[in-house]
Design a protein around this motif. Structure first.
Motif, mmCIF file in Angstrom:
data_model
loop_
_atom_site.group_PDB
_atom_site.id
_atom_site.type_symbol
_atom_site.label_atom_id
_atom_site.label_comp_id
_atom_site.label_asym_id
_atom_site.label_seq_id
_atom_site.Cartn_x
_atom_site.Cartn_y
_atom_site.Cartn_z
ATOM 1 N N GLU A 161 0.825 -1.201 0.000
ATOM 2 C CA GLU A 161 0.000 0.000 0.000
ATOM 3 C C GLU A 161 0.865 1.259 0.000
ATOM 4 O O GLU A 161 0.547 2.246 -0.669
ATOM 5 C CB GLU A 161 -0.929 -0.001 1.215
ATOM 6 N N LYS A 200 2.310 2.008 -3.359
ATOM 7 C CA LYS A 200 1.317 2.429 -4.346
ATOM 8 C C LYS A 200 0.365 3.475 -3.768
ATOM 9 O O LYS A 200 -0.802 3.564 -4.154
ATOM 10 C CB LYS A 200 0.527 1.204 -4.829
ATOM 11 N N GLN A 204 0.173 6.667 -4.176
ATOM 12 C CA GLN A 204 -0.357 7.635 -5.125
ATOM 13 C C GLN A 204 -1.566 7.074 -5.875
ATOM 14 O O GLN A 204 -2.543 7.779 -6.124
ATOM 15 C CB GLN A 204 0.733 8.065 -6.106
ATOM 16 N N LEU A 205 -1.501 5.790 -6.225
ATOM 17 C CA LEU A 205 -2.618 5.138 -6.895
ATOM 18 C C LEU A 205 -3.839 5.104 -5.982
ATOM 19 O O LEU A 205 -4.969 5.387 -6.420
ATOM 20 C CB LEU A 205 -2.222 3.714 -7.299
ATOM 21 N N LEU A 206 -3.648 4.780 -4.719
ATOM 22 C CA LEU A 206 -4.761 4.713 -3.777
ATOM 23 C C LEU A 206 -5.414 6.076 -3.594
ATOM 24 O O LEU A 206 -6.648 6.183 -3.506
ATOM 25 C CB LEU A 206 -4.270 4.175 -2.423
ATOM 26 N N ARG A 207 -4.598 7.118 -3.546
ATOM 27 C CA ARG A 207 -5.134 8.459 -3.325
ATOM 28 C C ARG A 207 -5.927 8.972 -4.530
ATOM 29 O O ARG A 207 -6.739 9.879 -4.394
ATOM 30 C CB ARG A 207 -4.014 9.420 -2.956
ATOM 31 N N GLN A 208 -5.682 8.406 -5.700
ATOM 32 C CA GLN A 208 -6.498 8.754 -6.867
ATOM 33 C C GLN A 208 -7.947 8.332 -6.657
ATOM 34 O O GLN A 208 -8.860 8.889 -7.272
ATOM 35 C CB GLN A 208 -5.940 8.081 -8.125
ATOM 36 N N TYR A 209 -8.149 7.352 -5.777
ATOM 37 C CA TYR A 209 -9.488 6.856 -5.463
ATOM 38 C C TYR A 209 -9.935 7.321 -4.073
ATOM 39 O O TYR A 209 -10.837 6.743 -3.473
ATOM 40 C CB TYR A 209 -9.507 5.330 -5.533
ATOM 41 N N ASN A 210 -9.273 8.390 -3.569
ATOM 42 C CA ASN A 210 -9.581 8.948 -2.242
ATOM 43 C C ASN A 210 -9.422 7.918 -1.122
ATOM 44 O O ASN A 210 -10.181 7.905 -0.148
ATOM 45 C CB ASN A 210 -11.001 9.520 -2.221
ATOM 46 N N LEU A 211 -8.430 7.035 -1.295
ATOM 47 C CA LEU A 211 -8.111 6.040 -0.278
ATOM 48 C C LEU A 211 -6.749 6.333 0.322
ATOM 49 O O LEU A 211 -5.853 6.834 -0.366
ATOM 50 C CB LEU A 211 -8.125 4.632 -0.886
ATOM 51 N N GLN A 212 -6.598 6.015 1.594
ATOM 52 C CA GLN A 212 -5.339 6.244 2.299
ATOM 53 C C GLN A 212 -4.623 4.921 2.559
ATOM 54 O O GLN A 212 -5.267 3.944 2.978
ATOM 55 C CB GLN A 212 -5.596 6.951 3.640
#
Length: 233
Positions: A17, A20, A22-30
């Motif tokens: 996590e 990746k 930056q990828l997670l934050r594209q989906y508003n995930l931390q």
């Protein structure tokens, strides 16, 4: 490191996590980044913080909470604020060791008031923190912690004493570059010394290697290893 499957899986998921994020934050995930590590001394909590930092290529900072509490009102909180401010500008793994020194629900002694203030400040800071640093709290005494603290973390990971299988795996790992004079009775060792922590096992292995070197030998003595483990039982 030698870890049980559950602990290893939790840490591997965190690393993935984090890599990746930056990828997670594209989906508003931390990504997970606030951990509580609990378990007996010598079972790998500090080493885990160092290993995570190494895997992610960031520095590790170790904060001893038992040394942070000051007798001067407000000084401890100011020091804590500086640490959390630093997290924003300097990404790293921040290990708060001896977390039970401020998180205990059985506060005693003259510094209770200051300890409570430090704990409240810590909880406010950890909730407000939006940095990209990893926050790890470690405790040897999870039973002393107020249960309300556990929900402040993304995950609580337990570090138990090594099983018989993990004990032998650690011995093999530490001594893999050497041979024994005679076969090592793994069954006896795993049964006789169950209850030792990883730190005890590593030190016993190091003592066995030193005895071989200083004795002018080129193979390890099984008895020396057994004696070294016995001293730590």
């Amino acid at each position: 490191m030698v870890l049980d499957n559950s602990t290893k899986s939790s840490l591997e998921n965190l690393i993935e996590e984090q890599k990746k994020w930056q990828l997670l934050r594209q989906y508003n995930l931390q990504p997970k980044r606030k951990l509580l590590l609990k378990g007996p001394p010598g079972c790998g909590k500090t080493m885990t913080a160092q290993a995570l930092a190494g895997e992610l290529g960031i520095p590790v900072f170790i904060v001893r909470l038992d040394g942070l509490v000051s007798k001067f009102m407000g000084e401890s909180i100011a020091k804590l604020r500086v640490i959390f401010d630093t997290m924003v500008n300097h990404r790293g793994v921040y290990l708060f060791d001896e977390f039970d020194s401020i998180g205990s629900h059985r506060n005693t002694g003259q510094d209770v008031g200051e300890i409570k203030r430090v704990l409240n400040s810590f909880l406010i800071n950890i909730e407000k923190d939006q940095s990209n640093s990893i926050i790890i709290c470690a405790t040897n005494l999870p039973e002393m912690l107020d249960k309300a603290l556990f929900r402040r973390f993304d995950e609580v990971i337990e570090f138990p004493l090594p099983s018989s299988k993990e004990m032998i795996a650690m011995i093999k790992k530490q001594l893999q570059s050497f041979e024994f004079e005679s076969p090592l009775d793994q069954k006896y060792i795993s049964k006789q010394f169950l209850g030792l922590n990883f730190s005890d096992i590593v030190r016993a292995c190091e003592e066995t290697i030193k005895a071989m070197i200083l004795g002018g030998k080129n193979k390890l003595s099984p008895q020396v290893l057994i004696d070294a483990l016995s001293k730590r039982k």
